[in-house]
Design a protein around this motif. Structure first.
Motif, mmCIF file in Angstrom:
data_model
loop_
_atom_site.group_PDB
_atom_site.id
_atom_site.type_symbol
_atom_site.label_atom_id
_atom_site.label_comp_id
_atom_site.label_asym_id
_atom_site.label_seq_id
_atom_site.Cartn_x
_atom_site.Cartn_y
_atom_site.Cartn_z
ATOM 1 N N ASP A 26 -9.005 17.319 15.277
ATOM 2 C CA ASP A 26 -7.844 17.727 16.057
ATOM 3 C C ASP A 26 -7.779 16.826 17.283
ATOM 4 O OD1 ASP A 26 -7.135 19.893 14.387
ATOM 5 O OD2 ASP A 26 -8.619 21.173 15.362
ATOM 6 N N VAL A 27 -6.610 16.230 17.490
ATOM 7 C CA VAL A 27 -6.401 15.340 18.635
ATOM 8 C C VAL A 27 -6.105 16.203 19.864
ATOM 9 C CG1 VAL A 27 -4.924 13.508 19.573
ATOM 10 C CG2 VAL A 27 -5.548 13.501 17.145
ATOM 11 N N LYS A 28 -6.708 15.838 20.979
ATOM 12 C CA LYS A 28 -6.417 16.536 22.232
ATOM 13 C C LYS A 28 -4.936 16.364 22.555
ATOM 14 C CE LYS A 28 -10.969 15.770 24.300
ATOM 15 N NZ LYS A 28 -11.695 15.021 25.362
ATOM 16 N N PRO A 29 -4.295 17.387 23.084
ATOM 17 C CA PRO A 29 -2.863 17.275 23.418
ATOM 18 C C PRO A 29 -2.585 16.057 24.289
ATOM 19 C CG PRO A 29 -3.603 19.546 23.647
ATOM 20 C CD PRO A 29 -4.839 18.711 23.402
ATOM 21 N N GLY A 30 -1.566 15.295 23.879
ATOM 22 C CA GLY A 30 -1.129 14.130 24.645
ATOM 23 C C GLY A 30 -1.999 12.891 24.516
ATOM 24 N N GLN A 31 -2.985 12.893 23.623
ATOM 25 C CA GLN A 31 -3.934 11.775 23.531
ATOM 26 C C GLN A 31 -3.662 10.815 22.364
ATOM 27 O OE1 GLN A 31 -6.827 11.389 25.834
ATOM 28 N NE2 GLN A 31 -5.246 12.585 26.861
ATOM 29 N N SER A 32 -2.710 11.130 21.507
ATOM 30 C CA SER A 32 -2.492 10.287 20.323
ATOM 31 C C SER A 32 -2.081 8.859 20.695
ATOM 32 C CB SER A 32 -1.460 10.905 19.390
ATOM 33 O OG SER A 32 -0.204 11.009 20.034
ATOM 34 N N GLU A 33 -1.302 8.700 21.745
ATOM 35 C CA GLU A 33 -0.869 7.353 22.147
ATOM 36 C C GLU A 33 -2.064 6.508 22.584
ATOM 37 O OE1 GLU A 33 1.374 4.166 22.245
ATOM 38 O OE2 GLU A 33 2.022 6.120 21.470
ATOM 39 N N LYS A 34 -3.051 7.125 23.205
ATOM 40 C CA LYS A 34 -4.257 6.393 23.597
ATOM 41 C C LYS A 34 -5.014 5.904 22.360
ATOM 42 C CE LYS A 34 -4.706 8.562 28.064
ATOM 43 N NZ LYS A 34 -5.496 9.370 28.979
ATOM 44 N N ILE A 35 -5.008 6.705 21.312
ATOM 45 C CA ILE A 35 -5.643 6.278 20.057
ATOM 46 C C ILE A 35 -4.885 5.086 19.481
ATOM 47 C CG2 ILE A 35 -6.140 6.949 17.668
ATOM 48 C CD1 ILE A 35 -6.626 9.833 18.768
ATOM 49 N N ARG A 36 -3.564 5.175 19.434
ATOM 50 C CA ARG A 36 -2.757 4.060 18.908
ATOM 51 C C ARG A 36 -2.993 2.778 19.714
ATOM 52 N NH1 ARG A 36 0.736 5.840 15.192
ATOM 53 N NH2 ARG A 36 1.466 7.976 15.341
ATOM 54 N N GLN A 37 -3.106 2.896 21.014
ATOM 55 C CA GLN A 37 -3.299 1.725 21.868
ATOM 56 C C GLN A 37 -4.601 0.992 21.556
ATOM 57 O OE1 GLN A 37 -2.900 3.286 25.837
ATOM 58 N NE2 GLN A 37 -0.668 3.395 25.713
ATOM 59 N N ILE A 38 -5.620 1.725 21.163
ATOM 60 C CA ILE A 38 -6.891 1.089 20.803
ATOM 61 C C ILE A 38 -6.687 0.106 19.662
ATOM 62 C CG2 ILE A 38 -9.180 1.507 19.786
ATOM 63 C CD1 ILE A 38 -9.124 4.207 21.425
ATOM 64 N N PHE A 39 -5.927 0.528 18.661
ATOM 65 C CA PHE A 39 -5.714 -0.323 17.486
ATOM 66 C C PHE A 39 -4.717 -1.444 17.733
ATOM 67 C CE2 PHE A 39 -7.121 3.787 15.761
ATOM 68 C CZ PHE A 39 -8.282 3.354 15.150
ATOM 69 N N GLN A 40 -3.931 -1.337 18.791
ATOM 70 C CA GLN A 40 -2.931 -2.358 19.103
ATOM 71 C C GLN A 40 -3.407 -3.358 20.147
ATOM 72 O OE1 GLN A 40 0.349 0.193 20.197
ATOM 73 N NE2 GLN A 40 0.805 0.702 18.071
ATOM 74 N N GLN A 41 -4.623 -3.207 20.626
ATOM 75 C CA GLN A 41 -5.161 -4.129 21.624
ATOM 76 C C GLN A 41 -5.248 -5.535 21.044
ATOM 77 O OE1 GLN A 41 -9.009 -2.599 22.625
ATOM 78 N NE2 GLN A 41 -8.202 -0.982 23.914
ATOM 79 N N LEU A 86 -3.261 8.962 12.039
ATOM 80 C CA LEU A 86 -2.732 10.080 12.809
ATOM 81 C C LEU A 86 -1.686 10.775 11.942
ATOM 82 C CD1 LEU A 86 -2.352 8.379 16.277
ATOM 83 C CD2 LEU A 86 -3.667 10.470 15.835
ATOM 84 N N PHE A 87 -1.740 12.112 11.876
ATOM 85 C CA PHE A 87 -0.780 12.840 11.044
ATOM 86 C C PHE A 87 -0.494 14.205 11.664
ATOM 87 C CE2 PHE A 87 -4.942 13.932 9.536
ATOM 88 C CZ PHE A 87 -4.878 15.223 9.042
ATOM 89 N N ASP A 88 0.332 15.006 10.998
ATOM 90 C CA ASP A 88 0.772 16.304 11.535
ATOM 91 C C ASP A 88 1.337 16.135 12.949
ATOM 92 O OD1 ASP A 88 0.162 17.700 9.235
ATOM 93 O OD2 ASP A 88 -1.694 18.582 10.015
ATOM 94 N N ASN A 89 2.348 15.262 13.052
ATOM 95 C CA ASN A 89 2.990 14.978 14.345
ATOM 96 C C ASN A 89 1.980 14.525 15.395
ATOM 97 O OD1 ASN A 89 5.657 15.595 13.502
ATOM 98 N ND2 ASN A 89 5.177 17.773 13.696
ATOM 99 N N ASP A 90 1.044 13.692 14.962
ATOM 100 C CA ASP A 90 0.022 13.106 15.838
ATOM 101 C C ASP A 90 -0.931 14.139 16.446
ATOM 102 O OD1 ASP A 90 1.134 10.685 15.236
ATOM 103 O OD2 ASP A 90 1.912 10.275 17.237
ATOM 104 N N THR A 91 -1.092 15.280 15.800
ATOM 105 C CA THR A 91 -2.028 16.297 16.298
ATOM 106 C C THR A 91 -3.366 16.259 15.569
ATOM 107 O OG1 THR A 91 -1.235 17.994 14.749
ATOM 108 C CG2 THR A 91 -0.135 17.850 16.918
ATOM 109 N N ARG A 92 -3.436 15.498 14.480
ATOM 110 C CA ARG A 92 -4.663 15.407 13.686
ATOM 111 C C ARG A 92 -4.972 13.933 13.441
ATOM 112 N NH1 ARG A 92 -5.657 19.350 9.701
ATOM 113 N NH2 ARG A 92 -7.780 18.705 10.124
ATOM 114 N N LEU A 93 -6.260 13.631 13.276
ATOM 115 C CA LEU A 93 -6.718 12.273 13.029
ATOM 116 C C LEU A 93 -7.664 12.290 11.839
ATOM 117 C CD1 LEU A 93 -6.994 9.274 14.032
ATOM 118 C CD2 LEU A 93 -8.993 10.065 15.340
#
Length: 159
Positions: A26-41, A65-72
């Motif tokens: 389960d992704v912490k609320p509001g943290q999915s963009e930080k995960i995406r940024q890691i892969f886009q560095q 990332l799935f379920d509207n970016d709430t799960r990884l």
């Protein structure tokens, strides 16, 4: 509850010498963009290749990332023993695992004493799992590619 120091059967299917490994977090609320940024560095692709080489038993890896970016989801195929595989993550690439999973709920850190228990709690065994060459390890494939490259070089020189 079984601890990471007790010998136990680990989740995941085995096909030949290769295992499947699938985790859901389960992704912490509001943290999915930080995960995406890691892969886009910039340079992440080069780091990914280096990390795979350090592990040495990793066939492939997928982060989704799935379920509207709430799960990884983290899914891989690897050669060998489950415990050794996790130990390799902690030894060779702790920074990337921690960088990503710190954005998931209750992640203790790859070096935490209970990390294997945490991983087992988030691992799901696949219903089915296929490998085209189940007896070929990452090392076998690397060796075959090096032999093929040398062979092609000899053919080019002879031609």
């Amino acid at each position: 509850m079984t601890t990471n120091t007790e010998k136990q059967t680990r989740p995941g299917l085995r096909h030949g010498r290769t295992n499947e490994f699938t985790l859901f977090f389960d992704v912490k609320p509001g943290q999915s963009e930080k995960i995406r940024q890691i892969f886009q560095q910039p340079g992440f692709e080069d780091r990914r290749k280096e990390m795979s080489a350090r592990i040495g038993t990793l066939h492939d890896a997928r982060w989704v990332l799935f379920d509207n970016d709430t799960r990884l989801m983290f899914a891989t195929n690897f050669d060998g023993d489950w415990d050794a595989y996790i130990d390799d993550f902690a030894k060779y690439i702790p920074d990337i695992f921690d960088a990503i999973l710190q954005h998931t709920e209750n992640y203790p850190g790859i070096s935490a004493p209970d990390i294997k228990d945490h991983i087992v709690a988030h691992q799901a065994t696949a219903c089915s799992y296929f490998r085209t060459y189940p007896e070929a390890t990452v090392k076998d494939i690397g060796k075959a590619l090096r032999v093929q490259e040398k062979f092609q070089s000899l053919l080019d020189e002879a031609g």
